[in-house]
Design an enzyme around this catalytic site. Structure first.
Site, mmCIF file in Angstrom:
data_model
loop_
_atom_site.group_PDB
_atom_site.id
_atom_site.type_symbol
_atom_site.label_atom_id
_atom_site.label_comp_id
_atom_site.label_asym_id
_atom_site.label_seq_id
_atom_site.Cartn_x
_atom_site.Cartn_y
_atom_site.Cartn_z
ATOM 1 N N GLN A 104 0.848 -1.188 0.000
ATOM 2 C CA GLN A 104 0.000 0.000 0.000
ATOM 3 C C GLN A 104 0.885 1.239 0.000
ATOM 4 O OE1 GLN A 104 -2.878 0.399 3.184
ATOM 5 N NE2 GLN A 104 -3.172 2.575 2.761
ATOM 6 N N CYS A 110 -6.533 1.289 1.725
ATOM 7 C CA CYS A 110 -6.466 -0.096 2.225
ATOM 8 C C CYS A 110 -7.727 -0.892 1.893
ATOM 9 C CB CYS A 110 -6.175 -0.135 3.719
ATOM 10 S SG CYS A 110 -7.427 0.684 4.716
ATOM 11 N N HIS A 188 -8.291 0.251 9.753
ATOM 12 C CA HIS A 188 -7.502 -0.296 8.648
ATOM 13 C C HIS A 188 -8.135 -1.595 8.152
ATOM 14 C CE1 HIS A 188 -3.990 -0.868 6.195
ATOM 15 N NE2 HIS A 188 -3.722 -2.035 6.745
ATOM 16 N N ASP A 203 -1.858 -7.617 4.228
ATOM 17 C CA ASP A 203 -1.916 -6.237 4.693
ATOM 18 C C ASP A 203 -0.800 -5.481 3.980
ATOM 19 O OD1 ASP A 203 -1.607 -3.825 6.046
ATOM 20 O OD2 ASP A 203 -1.833 -4.685 8.043
#
Length: 250
Positions: A104, A110, A188, A203
């Site tokens: 990211q 996200c 998130h 992630d």
């Protein structure tokens, strides 16, 4: 219980990102419409709320489940713990094989990256519209590194598909007014997928994919619920939300 109000993502504690988007609302209708707009056939697969972690609530989610997105609160303390965990666990990323994973590099992106992780690891089962953003993006980024995939999303090459317009349109939808792109949001989104019999946490802020042990498609949702309980215990907060990519309801 799952929160529906503080529904906007993303973590404000990632290093300063020059480009920022309006965050996506944690709302399965909004996310399904966004996925349709960028090329997913949502007649067969859609995003669904997971109303809680008890077996009877998990059983309400249509099967099969292909991926699960988790929205959770982040703090400077939790990010510091993540950083230390990444330093102590370099092996997971090396063992992740061909899990589709990207970094990211865009603030508030996200939710979009969790959608791209959810779909990108299930391309054999999902139908993508020809010449859509999704088909072109995965085709172009499959051979790239996770960092190069993130850079491609942030700054698409000339004539490459650009997701920003679809993301901004989705960011304006939903039940609560979106915060402005420059506002830091301390929630998130991440994604969980099954790949080669293992449960992977994806992630874009972390060092790489994180392995949570064995799983299979028919236990994926239950196994993600187990991991989610660990997240809740760590954050000491009930402000979380789960959304599953699963069979569309007919």
């Amino acid at each position: 219980g799952c929160s529906r109000f503080a529904v906007y993502s993303c973590s404000s504690y990632i290093p300063e990102m020059p480009k920022k988007w309006i965050p996506l609302e944690s709302n399965p209708e909004v996310i399904t419409e966004f996925a349709l707009r960028i090329g997913l056939d949502t007649n067969k697969w859609a995003f669904h709320d997971v109303f809680g972690l008890d077996d009877e609530l998990l059983a309400m989610v249509p099967q099969p489940v292909l991926a699960v997105m988790l929205l959770f609160p982040v703090t400077k303390e939790s990010d510091e713990a993540d950083r230390k965990a990444d330093e102590a666990r370099p092996a997971d990323a090396a063992g992740s094989g061909d899990v589709y994973y990207m970094k990211q590099t865009i603030g508030n992106a996200c939710g979009t990256i969790a959608v791209l992780h959810s779909i990108g690891n299930n391309l054999q089962q999902l139908s993508l519209a020809p010449d859509s953003f999704l088909e072109r993006f995965y085709s172009a980024t499959k051979p790239l590194s996770p960092a190069a995939r993130g850079a491609y999303l942030e700054s698409p090459p000339e004539n490459a598909p650009d997701i920003q317009e679809a993301h901004q349109a989705a960011g304006q939808k939903g039940n609560t007014a979106p915060p402005p792109p420059e506002q830091d949001v301390d929630l998130h989104f991440i994604a969980f997928v099954e790949h080669q019999g293992q449960l992977w946490e994806l992630d874009g802020r972390r060092a790489g994919p994180i392995n949570h042990g064995p799983t299979q498609q028919n236990t994926l949702l239950k196994d993600v619920a187990r991991v989610t309980k660990d997240f809740i215990a760590r954050t000491n907060s009930l402000n979380f939300n789960l959304i599953a990519l699963a069979a569309a309801e007919v």
